[in-house]
Write a protein that holds these residues in place. Structure first.
Motif, PDB file in Angstrom:
ATOM      1  N   TRP A 213       0.803  -1.223   0.000  1.00  0.00           N
ATOM      2  CA  TRP A 213       0.000   0.000   0.000  1.00  0.00           C
ATOM      3  C   TRP A 213       0.831   1.266   0.000  1.00  0.00           C
ATOM      4  CZ3 TRP A 213      -4.751  -0.765  -1.484  1.00  0.00           C
ATOM      5  CH2 TRP A 213      -5.354  -1.997  -1.226  1.00  0.00           C
ATOM      6  N   ALA A 214       2.141   1.129   0.225  1.00  0.00           N
ATOM      7  CA  ALA A 214       3.004   2.304   0.181  1.00  0.00           C
ATOM      8  C   ALA A 214       3.340   2.724  -1.253  1.00  0.00           C
ATOM      9  CB  ALA A 214       4.295   2.043   0.954  1.00  0.00           C
ATOM     10  N   MET A 215       3.013   1.866  -2.214  1.00  0.00           N
ATOM     11  CA  MET A 215       3.236   2.241  -3.608  1.00  0.00           C
ATOM     12  C   MET A 215       2.259   3.337  -4.022  1.00  0.00           C
ATOM     13  SD  MET A 215       4.031  -1.212  -5.793  1.00  0.00           S
ATOM     14  CE  MET A 215       2.321  -1.747  -5.751  1.00  0.00           C
ATOM     15  N   ALA A 216       2.562   3.986  -5.122  1.00  0.00           N
ATOM     16  CA  ALA A 216       1.657   4.991  -5.668  1.00  0.00           C
ATOM     17  C   ALA A 216       0.339   4.350  -6.073  1.00  0.00           C
ATOM     18  CB  ALA A 216       2.304   5.671  -6.871  1.00  0.00           C
ATOM     19  N   GLY A 217      -0.732   5.106  -5.953  1.00  0.00           N
ATOM     20  CA  GLY A 217      -2.051   4.575  -6.258  1.00  0.00           C
ATOM     21  C   GLY A 217      -2.177   4.029  -7.661  1.00  0.00           C
ATOM     22  N   HIS A 218      -1.606   4.721  -8.655  1.00  0.00           N
ATOM     23  CA  HIS A 218      -1.747   4.250 -10.038  1.00  0.00           C
ATOM     24  C   HIS A 218      -0.979   2.949 -10.269  1.00  0.00           C
ATOM     25  CE1 HIS A 218       2.162   6.272 -10.488  1.00  0.00           C
ATOM     26  NE2 HIS A 218       2.320   5.592 -11.610  1.00  0.00           N
ATOM     27  N   LEU A 219       0.091   2.724  -9.491  1.00  0.00           N
ATOM     28  CA  LEU A 219       0.820   1.465  -9.612  1.00  0.00           C
ATOM     29  C   LEU A 219       0.036   0.308  -8.994  1.00  0.00           C
ATOM     30  CD1 LEU A 219       4.479   2.619  -8.841  1.00  0.00           C
ATOM     31  CD2 LEU A 219       3.376   2.296 -11.068  1.00  0.00           C
ATOM     32  N   ILE A 220      -0.664   0.583  -7.916  1.00  0.00           N
ATOM     33  CA  ILE A 220      -1.523  -0.440  -7.317  1.00  0.00           C
ATOM     34  C   ILE A 220      -2.660  -0.794  -8.270  1.00  0.00           C
ATOM     35  CG2 ILE A 220      -3.161  -0.881  -5.443  1.00  0.00           C
ATOM     36  CD1 ILE A 220      -1.277   0.750  -3.624  1.00  0.00           C
ATOM     37  N   ASP A 221      -3.229   0.213  -8.918  1.00  0.00           N
ATOM     38  CA  ASP A 221      -4.263  -0.039  -9.921  1.00  0.00           C
ATOM     39  C   ASP A 221      -3.749  -0.963 -11.010  1.00  0.00           C
ATOM     40  OD1 ASP A 221      -6.575   0.400 -11.692  1.00  0.00           O
ATOM     41  OD2 ASP A 221      -5.225   1.714 -12.807  1.00  0.00           O
ATOM     42  N   ARG A 222      -2.549  -0.708 -11.514  1.00  0.00           N
ATOM     43  CA  ARG A 222      -1.981  -1.574 -12.553  1.00  0.00           C
ATOM     44  C   ARG A 222      -1.779  -2.993 -12.036  1.00  0.00           C
ATOM     45  NH1 ARG A 222       3.209   1.769 -14.670  1.00  0.00           N
ATOM     46  NH2 ARG A 222       2.191   3.698 -15.391  1.00  0.00           N
ATOM     47  N   GLN A 223      -1.243  -3.106 -10.825  1.00  0.00           N
ATOM     48  CA  GLN A 223      -0.996  -4.427 -10.252  1.00  0.00           C
ATOM     49  C   GLN A 223      -2.281  -5.221 -10.119  1.00  0.00           C
ATOM     50  OE1 GLN A 223       0.523  -4.391  -6.251  1.00  0.00           O
ATOM     51  NE2 GLN A 223       0.985  -6.573  -6.243  1.00  0.00           N
ATOM     52  N   VAL A 224      -3.318  -4.595  -9.608  1.00  0.00           N
ATOM     53  CA  VAL A 224      -4.592  -5.289  -9.415  1.00  0.00           C
ATOM     54  C   VAL A 224      -5.136  -5.756 -10.757  1.00  0.00           C
ATOM     55  CG1 VAL A 224      -6.989  -4.999  -8.721  1.00  0.00           C
ATOM     56  CG2 VAL A 224      -5.163  -4.111  -7.264  1.00  0.00           C
ATOM     57  N   ARG A 225      -5.122  -4.880 -11.754  1.00  0.00           N
ATOM     58  CA  ARG A 225      -5.656  -5.255 -13.060  1.00  0.00           C
ATOM     59  C   ARG A 225      -4.810  -6.347 -13.717  1.00  0.00           C
ATOM     60  NH1 ARG A 225      -5.385  -1.569 -16.742  1.00  0.00           N
ATOM     61  NH2 ARG A 225      -4.194   0.038 -15.644  1.00  0.00           N
ATOM     62  N   ALA A 226      -3.489  -6.277 -13.541  1.00  0.00           N
ATOM     63  CA  ALA A 226      -2.605  -7.287 -14.113  1.00  0.00           C
ATOM     64  C   ALA A 226      -2.822  -8.656 -13.479  1.00  0.00           C
ATOM     65  CB  ALA A 226      -1.150  -6.865 -13.947  1.00  0.00           C
ATOM     66  N   CYS A 227      -3.197  -8.674 -12.219  1.00  0.00           N
ATOM     67  CA  CYS A 227      -3.369  -9.939 -11.495  1.00  0.00           C
ATOM     68  C   CYS A 227      -4.808 -10.444 -11.502  1.00  0.00           C
ATOM     69  CB  CYS A 227      -2.886  -9.785 -10.054  1.00  0.00           C
ATOM     70  SG  CYS A 227      -1.110  -9.486  -9.910  1.00  0.00           S
ATOM     71  N   THR A 228      -5.671  -9.797 -12.285  1.00  0.00           N
ATOM     72  CA  THR A 228      -7.072 -10.209 -12.380  1.00  0.00           C
ATOM     73  C   THR A 228      -7.320 -10.866 -13.725  1.00  0.00           C
ATOM     74  OG1 THR A 228      -7.758  -8.350 -10.974  1.00  0.00           O
ATOM     75  CG2 THR A 228      -9.454  -9.369 -12.327  1.00  0.00           C
ATOM     76  N   PRO A 229      -7.808 -12.102 -13.783  1.00  0.00           N
ATOM     77  CA  PRO A 229      -8.389 -12.858 -12.675  1.00  0.00           C
ATOM     78  C   PRO A 229      -7.405 -13.711 -11.868  1.00  0.00           C
ATOM     79  CG  PRO A 229      -8.748 -14.032 -14.717  1.00  0.00           C
ATOM     80  CD  PRO A 229      -8.075 -12.736 -15.101  1.00  0.00           C
ATOM     81  N   ALA A 230      -6.211 -13.967 -12.398  1.00  0.00           N
ATOM     82  CA  ALA A 230      -5.287 -14.840 -11.679  1.00  0.00           C
ATOM     83  C   ALA A 230      -3.896 -14.209 -11.670  1.00  0.00           C
ATOM     84  CB  ALA A 230      -5.240 -16.214 -12.350  1.00  0.00           C
ATOM     85  N   PRO A 231      -3.162 -14.368 -10.553  1.00  0.00           N
ATOM     86  CA  PRO A 231      -3.528 -15.120  -9.346  1.00  0.00           C
ATOM     87  C   PRO A 231      -4.444 -14.373  -8.388  1.00  0.00           C
ATOM     88  CG  PRO A 231      -1.348 -14.196  -9.097  1.00  0.00           C
ATOM     89  CD  PRO A 231      -1.778 -13.855 -10.493  1.00  0.00           C
ATOM     90  N   GLY A 232      -4.756 -13.114  -8.682  1.00  0.00           N
ATOM     91  CA  GLY A 232      -5.605 -12.300  -7.814  1.00  0.00           C
ATOM     92  C   GLY A 232      -4.767 -11.465  -6.855  1.00  0.00           C
ATOM     93  N   ALA A 233      -4.866 -10.136  -6.966  1.00  0.00           N
ATOM     94  CA  ALA A 233      -4.159  -9.264  -6.027  1.00  0.00           C
ATOM     95  C   ALA A 233      -4.754  -9.441  -4.635  1.00  0.00           C
ATOM     96  CB  ALA A 233      -4.275  -7.810  -6.468  1.00  0.00           C
ATOM     97  N   TRP A 234      -3.907  -9.317  -3.604  1.00  0.00           N
ATOM     98  CA  TRP A 234      -4.410  -9.581  -2.263  1.00  0.00           C
ATOM     99  C   TRP A 234      -3.670  -8.731  -1.234  1.00  0.00           C
ATOM    100  CZ3 TRP A 234      -1.041 -11.760   1.429  1.00  0.00           C
ATOM    101  CH2 TRP A 234       0.148 -12.272   0.908  1.00  0.00           C
TER     102      TRP A 234
END
Length: 308
Positions: A213-234
C-alpha cells in the motif's frame, strides 16, 4: 495443410475454432494431461481436450513432449505444421523437427517485448499503452524464433489481464490462420527478431500479487488489473488474505494502508492518492462489493490493511 494443434486453456479455443473453420485439416491436438480441479480434486480434461473430444479428434496428452511414445503418435498423424497457443510445455528439438513447416506459436505480445509465460499481465503492470500478438516459429530459445505476422491492440485504462487476453485471443486467431495460409501457399516469410527491445514476462505467482500500500495509487491499480483474474491481487486483513478486485484512484488523501469507510464505498490510503475499492473476497466468503464487505465485517475507519 494437415495441422496438429497444441494448446491447453480456454484462451486457445478461438484459434482452434478458427483453424477448424479454415481450409486446412486439423488432424489432432496436443494438450497438457488432465489436471485436478474443484473441491473434489477430480481429474478434468483441458478445455482444448474437451473441444477436440467433442469433435472426435485424436487427443495427445504427453506428460512431457520428449516422450518417445508421444513423438511416435505425433509422427503418425503426419502434420505439415503444428500451430500452438498457450500449450504450456517446452518442446524439445526432436518434437519440433516432426512437422516439416515447424511449430508456429501465437504469442500475446509484440515480440521481442514480453517473451515468457505472462506477457499480457506484464504489459498492463508496466503501463504499456499498446500490446498485441505475434506469430513466430518456435526455436529452442524462449520465444526468440523468427516472426511471421503481428497485430496490435490498445490497452484500455480499465483493462484487466482477463479482458485484454480475451480480445487478443479473438484477434490473434485470425492472425494465426492468415499465417498458416501464407505458409501453405508460400506467400509469407519469417523475419528474425530484433536484438533491441527484448523484455521478459515470467509467470506471476501469489507472492508477486501481494499489494504494498506504500506504492503509488496508479501502480496499485496496474498491479490489481494485471493480477485479475489470476492469481488475484491480495492483502492481509486481521491476519488473513483478502482478494482485492478493481480499484479506482481518487483525488483524496488517506494514510498508507488505512481504510476509510464511507456510507457507500471504501477508500484505502496509498503512497500517493487513495484508491476506491471495487470488490473484495474475504477468506471463505463470496466476492462482494467493498461497502458490503465493510458492513459485514463491521469495519471502522482507521483499520489498517496489510498488517499480519
Amino acid at each position: 495443410m494437415r495441422l496438429v494443434f497444441a494448446g491447453t486453456p480456454d484462451v486457445a479455443l478461438p484459434a482452434l475454432d478458427a483453424l477448424l473453420a479454415s481450409d486446412h485439416e486439423v488432424v489432432g491436438v496436443v494438450t497438457r494431461p488432465d489436471a485436478p480441479s474443484g473441491r473434489g480434486r477430480k481429474l478434468v480434461a483441458s478445455p482444448v481436450a474437451q473441444r477436440a473430444e467433442e469433435l472426435g479428434l485424436p487427443v495427445l496428452r504427453p506428460t512431457h513432449p520428449r516422450e518417445p511414445d508421444f513423438q511416435a503418435e505425433l509422427r503418425a498423424l503426419e502434420p505439415d505444421c503444428c500451430p500452438v497457443v498457450a500449450y504450456g510445455a517446452l518442446l524439445p528439438q526432436s518434437a519440433l523437427d516432426i512437422a516439416p513447416l515447424g511449430w508456429v506459436n501465437l504469442h500475446f505480445s509484440c515480440l521481442p517485448a514480453w517473451r515468457g509465460a505472462a506477457p499480457v499481465q506484464h504489459s498492463i503492470w508496466a503501463g504499456d499503452e499498446v500490446t498485441g500478438a505475434t506469430t513466430f516459429r518456435i526455436v529452442k530459445e524462449l520465444d526468440a524464433g523468427p516472426t511471421f505476422g503481428v497485430m496490435t491492440e490498445r490497452i484500455r485504462d480499465d483493462d484487466t489481464a482477463g479482458d485484454l487476453l480475451a480480445r487478443l485471443a479473438e484477434g490473434g486467431a485470425g492472425l494465426l490462420v492468415a499465417t498458416i495460409d501464407g505458409l501453405a501457399d508460400g506467400s509469407i516469410q519469417a523475419r528474425e527478431q530484433q536484438d533491441e527491445g527484448v523484455s521478459f514476462a515470467p509467470k506471476i505467482n501469489v507472492d508477486d500479487a501481494r499489494i504494498d500500500w506504500a506504492m503509488a495509487g496508479h501502480l496499485i491499480d496496474r498491479q490489481v488489473r494485471a493480477c485479475t483474474p489470476a492469481p488475484g491481487a491480495w492483502s492481509l486483513f486481521e491476519g488473513e488474505r483478502i482478494k482485492i478486485g478493481r480499484v479506482t484512484v481518487v483525488d483524496e488523501q488517506v494514510p498508507v494502508g488505512v481504510i476509510d469507510v464511507r456510507k457507500n464505498h471504501v477508500l484505502v490510503g496509498t503512497g500517493t492518492y487513495a484508491v476506491l475499492l471495487g470488490e473484495v473476497k474475504a477468506f471463505g466468503k463470496k466476492q462482494m462489493a467493498a461497502a458490503d464487505w465493510a458492513r459485514g465485517a463491521r469495519l471502522e475507519s482507521g483499520t489498517r490493511l496489510g498488517v499480519a
